[in-house]
Design a protein around this motif. Structure first.
Motif, PDB file in Angstrom:
ATOM      1  N   ASN A  57       4.607  91.795 -54.215  1.00 23.45           N
ATOM      2  CA  ASN A  57       4.746  92.732 -53.099  1.00 23.45           C
ATOM      3  C   ASN A  57       4.789  92.042 -51.735  1.00 23.45           C
ATOM      4  O   ASN A  57       4.215  92.536 -50.767  1.00 23.45           O
ATOM      5  CB  ASN A  57       3.588  93.741 -53.135  1.00 23.45           C
ATOM      6  CG  ASN A  57       3.751  94.704 -54.282  1.00 23.45           C
ATOM      7  OD1 ASN A  57       4.580  95.599 -54.215  1.00 23.45           O
ATOM      8  ND2 ASN A  57       2.983  94.510 -55.331  1.00 23.45           N
ATOM      9  N   GLY A  58       5.456  90.924 -51.647  1.00 22.93           N
ATOM     10  CA  GLY A  58       5.668  90.304 -50.345  1.00 22.93           C
ATOM     11  C   GLY A  58       4.859  89.055 -50.083  1.00 22.93           C
ATOM     12  O   GLY A  58       4.977  88.467 -49.015  1.00 22.93           O
ATOM     13  N   GLY A  59       4.035  88.654 -50.986  1.00 23.61           N
ATOM     14  CA  GLY A  59       3.294  87.402 -50.835  1.00 23.61           C
ATOM     15  C   GLY A  59       1.923  87.572 -50.214  1.00 23.61           C
ATOM     16  O   GLY A  59       1.622  88.580 -49.582  1.00 23.61           O
ATOM     17  N   LEU A  60       1.096  86.571 -50.444  1.00 29.90           N
ATOM     18  CA  LEU A  60      -0.242  86.548 -49.868  1.00 29.90           C
ATOM     19  C   LEU A  60      -0.148  86.299 -48.369  1.00 29.90           C
ATOM     20  O   LEU A  60       0.638  85.469 -47.927  1.00 29.90           O
ATOM     21  CB  LEU A  60      -1.083  85.450 -50.520  1.00 29.90           C
ATOM     22  CG  LEU A  60      -1.486  85.689 -51.970  1.00 29.90           C
ATOM     23  CD1 LEU A  60      -2.080  84.421 -52.573  1.00 29.90           C
ATOM     24  CD2 LEU A  60      -2.480  86.823 -52.058  1.00 29.90           C
ATOM     25  N   LYS A  61      -0.951  86.999 -47.619  1.00 30.98           N
ATOM     26  CA  LYS A  61      -0.984  86.835 -46.170  1.00 30.98           C
ATOM     27  C   LYS A  61      -2.311  86.193 -45.787  1.00 30.98           C
ATOM     28  O   LYS A  61      -3.180  86.833 -45.181  1.00 30.98           O
ATOM     29  CB  LYS A  61      -0.786  88.188 -45.495  1.00 30.98           C
ATOM     30  CG  LYS A  61       0.588  88.772 -45.804  1.00 30.98           C
ATOM     31  CD  LYS A  61       0.715  90.198 -45.312  1.00 30.98           C
ATOM     32  CE  LYS A  61       2.076  90.760 -45.596  1.00 30.98           C
ATOM     33  NZ  LYS A  61       2.357  91.001 -46.985  1.00 30.98           N
ATOM     34  N   ILE A  62      -2.459  84.932 -46.139  1.00 27.09           N
ATOM     35  CA  ILE A  62      -3.704  84.201 -45.945  1.00 27.09           C
ATOM     36  C   ILE A  62      -4.082  84.151 -44.463  1.00 27.09           C
ATOM     37  O   ILE A  62      -5.245  84.304 -44.105  1.00 27.09           O
ATOM     38  CB  ILE A  62      -3.605  82.765 -46.522  1.00 27.09           C
ATOM     39  CG1 ILE A  62      -3.270  82.809 -48.018  1.00 27.09           C
ATOM     40  CG2 ILE A  62      -4.885  81.991 -46.260  1.00 27.09           C
ATOM     41  CD1 ILE A  62      -4.310  83.450 -48.881  1.00 27.09           C
ATOM     42  N   GLY A  63      -3.095  83.960 -43.592  1.00 28.63           N
ATOM     43  CA  GLY A  63      -3.370  83.861 -42.160  1.00 28.63           C
ATOM     44  C   GLY A  63      -4.019  85.114 -41.594  1.00 28.63           C
ATOM     45  O   GLY A  63      -4.869  85.032 -40.710  1.00 28.63           O
ATOM     46  N   SER A  64      -3.660  86.271 -42.103  1.00 28.48           N
ATOM     47  CA  SER A  64      -4.233  87.513 -41.581  1.00 28.48           C
ATOM     48  C   SER A  64      -5.571  87.844 -42.228  1.00 28.48           C
ATOM     49  O   SER A  64      -6.262  88.761 -41.785  1.00 28.48           O
ATOM     50  CB  SER A  64      -3.248  88.668 -41.787  1.00 28.48           C
ATOM     51  OG  SER A  64      -2.975  88.844 -43.161  1.00 28.48           O
ATOM     52  N   ALA A  65      -5.962  87.105 -43.241  1.00 25.26           N
ATOM     53  CA  ALA A  65      -7.231  87.377 -43.926  1.00 25.26           C
ATOM     54  C   ALA A  65      -8.435  87.121 -43.022  1.00 25.26           C
ATOM     55  O   ALA A  65      -9.459  87.787 -43.144  1.00 25.26           O
ATOM     56  CB  ALA A  65      -7.338  86.540 -45.194  1.00 25.26           C
TER      57      ALA A  65
END
Length: 151
Positions: A57-65
């Motif tokens: 579903n669009g990839g992990l958004k590690i930066g916004s975690a």
């Protein structure tokens, strides 16, 4: 309920059906390898499944975690508390009793969150039907787990 939300309601009902199954599986694993080991194995599997779902579903958004670190840590701690509780205590008090008590806790907690508008939830007014529903849930748990007297 409109046609576009039916799948959401069905999905949540299926998630509800899965909770007792997960509780029974977790308790069984915990009895074989110990609750902490069981919890680690289950969390590792859940993390892998969530990562795969995120990628699809669009990839992990590690930066916004980082922006949600505190709530994520609290949510993780609460999940660990549930999993360790059901793994340790489910076999002792019975999976049915444990899940019913968890359900009552969920209903009471949801009532408080909705009534006070906590954690970003929209506020919902206290009403007699809502209060009666909670009371009926508690009575239902007591009745469902009450031993049957033999004649």
């Amino acid at each position: 309920m409109n046609d576009s939300s039916i799948w959401m309601y069905l999905t949540m009902a299926l998630a509800g059906l899965a909770i007792p199954v997960m509780a029974a599986l977790s308790a069984g694993i915990g009895q074989k390898v110990g609750a902490p080991t069981a919890a680690c194995a289950i969390f590792a599997t859940a993390a892998l499944a969530a990562a795969v779902f995120a990628q699809i579903n669009g990839g992990l958004k590690i930066g916004s975690a980082a922006a949600v670190l505190a709530p994520a840590l609290l949510a993780g701690a609460l999940i660990a508390f549930y999993l360790l509780s059901i793994t340790l205590l489910g076999p002792r008090i019975g999976i049915g009793t444990a899940v019913l008590l968890v359900l009552v806790g969920q209903v009471v907690s949801a009532f408080i969150i909705d009534t006070l508008g906590l954690l970003g939830a929209p506020r919902t007014a206290i009403s007699v039907p809502r209060v009666c529903g909670i009371v009926l849930m508690i009575v239902g748990v007591v009745l469902a787990r009450r031993p049957i007297a033999e004649p």
